[in-house]
Scaffold this motif. Structure first.
Motif, PDB file in Angstrom:
ATOM      1  N   LEU A 181      96.774  33.996 112.719  1.00  0.00           N
ATOM      2  CA  LEU A 181      95.733  33.172 112.103  1.00  0.00           C
ATOM      3  C   LEU A 181      95.856  31.727 112.547  1.00  0.00           C
ATOM      4  N   ARG A 202      91.679  29.907 106.180  1.00  0.00           N
ATOM      5  CA  ARG A 202      92.133  31.275 105.967  1.00  0.00           C
ATOM      6  C   ARG A 202      91.310  31.993 104.919  1.00  0.00           C
ATOM      7  N   LYS A 203      90.858  31.250 103.918  1.00  0.00           N
ATOM      8  CA  LYS A 203      90.006  31.834 102.895  1.00  0.00           C
ATOM      9  C   LYS A 203      88.672  32.265 103.498  1.00  0.00           C
ATOM     10  N   LYS A 204      88.128  31.435 104.374  1.00  0.00           N
ATOM     11  CA  LYS A 204      86.857  31.745 105.007  1.00  0.00           C
ATOM     12  C   LYS A 204      86.987  32.950 105.930  1.00  0.00           C
ATOM     13  N   VAL A 205      88.073  33.012 106.684  1.00  0.00           N
ATOM     14  CA  VAL A 205      88.281  34.112 107.629  1.00  0.00           C
ATOM     15  C   VAL A 205      88.458  35.442 106.888  1.00  0.00           C
ATOM     16  N   SER A 206      89.106  35.396 105.743  1.00  0.00           N
ATOM     17  CA  SER A 206      89.410  36.637 105.000  1.00  0.00           C
ATOM     18  C   SER A 206      88.188  37.208 104.292  1.00  0.00           C
ATOM     19  N   ASN A 207      87.138  36.384 104.127  1.00  0.00           N
ATOM     20  CA  ASN A 207      85.933  36.860 103.430  1.00  0.00           C
ATOM     21  C   ASN A 207      85.050  37.711 104.336  1.00  0.00           C
TER      22      ASN A 207
END
Length: 207
Positions: A181, A202-207
Motif C-alpha cells: 500500500l 488507505r481508507k479510500k483504497v479499502s472502500n
C-alpha cells in the motif's frame, strides 16, 4: 519513424504516443532522440514517438504498432485522449520542418490522434524490453522542451492521467504484480504531485 512504403501511408493522420513508466521514485516518459544538422548547427533534441497511420489499420492498431516497435511489448494499456489539427502544427520552427523533409514527410497539416500508455518499468519488466537504440526514459519532471507541439500534448496527457487516476484504478498498470500500500500511495503522490495522508489514503483504497 520512417516508412519506406509511402503508398501504404495516410499522409493526413498520425498517432503520437505519450508512454509513461513508473519506477517507485518518479514518473518517466519514453522519448525518441532526434539528431540532425540544420543551418550548420547540430541539434540533439527529443520528441514523442509517433507515426503516420497506415491505410490498412485503424487508430488503435497504429498506436499499438508504434508501442511494439519501440519496446517490443504488446497488450499494453493505451487510451486515446486528444486529436490535434491546428494549422500551425508543422510550421512553428524551421528546424522541425527540415527534419520532416529529411525523412520524406509531406509538408501538409497532419491531424494527430494522441494516446497515453502506462507501463510498469521495474527491473523485471525492463529486462523484457527491446527498446530502439534512439529511445530513452526521461523523468517527466526534467522535461522542459520537446519538438513540434509535443510539450502541449504531454501537458494534456498528464492532465488526463491525473483525472483518470482519481476515478479509475489505472495506476495498477504501473505496478508489479505484488506491491505494498505504501508503494501504491507513492505512485499516486508522484503522479498527482502532492503528499497524501496515509490514513485517509488507505481508507479510500479499502472502500
Amino acid at each position: 519513424m520512417k516508412d519506406n512504403n509511402h503508398n501504404a501511408l495516410n499522409f493526413h493522420v498520425s498517432v503520437d504516443c505519450v508512454i509513461f513508466g513508473f519506477d517507485f521514485g518518479k514518473l518517466n516518459l519514453l522519448l525518441l532522440e532526434r539528431n540532425f544538422t540544420y543551418g550548420g548547427i547540430e541539434y540533439n533534441d527529443l520528441k514523442l514517438p509517433g507515426d503516420l497511420v497506415r491505410k490498412d489499420e485503424d487508430l488503435d492498431t497504429a498506436a499499438s504498432r508504434v508501442l511494439k516497435e519501440l519496446t517490443g511489448l504488446e497488450n499494453i494499456y493505451l487510451k486515446q485522449f486528444a486529436a490535434i489539427g491546428t494549422p500551425n502544427r508543422l510550421n512553428r520552427i524551421d528546424r522541425d520542418m527540415e527534419w520532416l523533409r529529411s525523412i520524406g514527410h509531406p509538408e501538409e497539416v497532419v491531424v494527430t490522434v494522441a494516446y497515453y500508455s502506462l507501463i510498469n518499468i521495474d527491473q523485471d519488466k525492463i529486462d523484457k524490453f527491446g527498446l530502439q537504440a534512439n529511445t530513452r526514459w526521461h523523468p517527466v519532471a526534467d522535461i522542459t522542451e520537446l519538438a513540434f507541439d509535443h510539450m502541449e500534448i504531454l501537458s494534456d496527457a498528464l492532465t488526463t492521467l491525473r483525472t483518470e487516476l482519481r476515478s479509475n484504478p489505472i495506476g495498477f498498470e504501473l505496478l508489479p504484480a505484488k506491491f505494498t500500500l505504501s508503494q501504491l500511495q507513492k505512485l499516486y503522490e508522484v503522479i498527482l504531485g502532492t503528499n497524501l495522508d496515509k490514513r485517509n489514503f488507505r481508507k479510500k483504497v479499502s472502500n
